[in-house]
Design a protein around this motif. Structure first.
Motif, PDB file in Angstrom:
ATOM      1  N   LYS A  30       0.612  -1.272   0.126  1.00 22.90           N
ATOM      2  CA  LYS A  30      -0.026  -0.045   0.092  1.00 22.90           C
ATOM      3  C   LYS A  30       0.877   1.296   0.207  1.00 22.90           C
ATOM      4  CE  LYS A  30      -3.649   2.192   2.658  1.00 22.90           C
ATOM      5  NZ  LYS A  30      -4.567   2.177   3.810  1.00 22.90           N
ATOM      6  N   ASP A  31       2.008   1.316   0.819  1.00 29.75           N
ATOM      7  CA  ASP A  31       2.782   2.555   0.753  1.00 29.75           C
ATOM      8  C   ASP A  31       3.498   2.640  -0.483  1.00 29.75           C
ATOM      9  OD1 ASP A  31       2.165   2.924   3.617  1.00 29.75           O
ATOM     10  OD2 ASP A  31       4.135   2.012   4.071  1.00 29.75           O
ATOM     11  N   VAL A  32       3.820   1.742  -1.241  1.00 28.64           N
ATOM     12  CA  VAL A  32       4.398   1.876  -2.441  1.00 28.64           C
ATOM     13  C   VAL A  32       3.443   2.337  -3.499  1.00 28.64           C
ATOM     14  CG1 VAL A  32       5.440   0.690  -4.444  1.00 28.64           C
ATOM     15  CG2 VAL A  32       6.151   0.017  -2.061  1.00 28.64           C
ATOM     16  N   ARG A  33       2.077   1.891  -3.571  1.00 29.25           N
ATOM     17  CA  ARG A  33       1.193   2.263  -4.385  1.00 29.25           C
ATOM     18  C   ARG A  33       0.898   3.934  -4.080  1.00 29.25           C
ATOM     19  NH1 ARG A  33      -1.565  -2.631  -2.607  1.00 29.25           N
ATOM     20  NH2 ARG A  33      -2.899  -1.278  -1.629  1.00 29.25           N
ATOM     21  N   ALA A  34       0.914   4.093  -2.933  1.00 33.17           N
ATOM     22  CA  ALA A  34       0.499   5.524  -2.575  1.00 33.17           C
ATOM     23  C   ALA A  34       1.697   6.327  -2.769  1.00 33.17           C
ATOM     24  CB  ALA A  34       0.455   5.610  -1.104  1.00 33.17           C
ATOM     25  N   SER A  89      -3.342   3.926  -9.190  1.00 35.11           N
ATOM     26  CA  SER A  89      -4.805   3.401  -9.108  1.00 35.11           C
ATOM     27  C   SER A  89      -5.107   2.181  -9.849  1.00 35.11           C
ATOM     28  CB  SER A  89      -5.908   4.833  -9.657  1.00 35.11           C
ATOM     29  OG  SER A  89      -5.673   5.743  -8.928  1.00 35.11           O
ATOM     30  N   PRO A  90      -6.151   1.352  -9.525  1.00 35.83           N
ATOM     31  CA  PRO A  90      -6.063   0.284 -10.331  1.00 35.83           C
ATOM     32  C   PRO A  90      -6.314   0.602 -11.779  1.00 35.83           C
ATOM     33  CG  PRO A  90      -7.862   0.158  -8.507  1.00 35.83           C
ATOM     34  CD  PRO A  90      -7.088   1.546  -8.579  1.00 35.83           C
TER      35      PRO A  90
END
Length: 85
Positions: free
Chosen positions: A22-26, A31-32
């Motif tokens: 999650k931290d990497v995606r943020a 986004s998907p």
């Protein structure tokens, strides 16, 4: 190399897939449906970056200059840049 945040990790599946933490995606503002690009660096490091579609770049430089140039002028500027001028 400065690591301002804790290291993140995930497990690689038998199919070679992994879930980005999650931290990497943020951090990458993912986004998907977004795409990522893997850049393999010297020394075996890999940099993960958000891939920006070319269509998303439209208008990025708009308003930074009023100068209009011809294709010939652009080609000449590119040639000068390639020659290191």
């Amino acid at each position: 190399m400065s690591l301002g945040h804790a290291m993140q990790e995930s497990t690689v599946t038998i199919k070679g897939q992994t879930t980005l933490p999650k931290d990497v995606r943020a951090a990458l503002r993912l986004s998907p449906g977004d795409r990522v690009r893997y850049m393999i660096l010297d020394g075996g490091e890999v940099r993960l970056v958000r891939s920006v579609p070319v269509a998303g770049l439209a208008g990025l430089l708009k308003g930074l200059t009023d100068k209009v140039v011809s294709l010939d002028e652009m080609d000449a500027a590119i040639a000068r840049g390639a020659a290191g001028e």
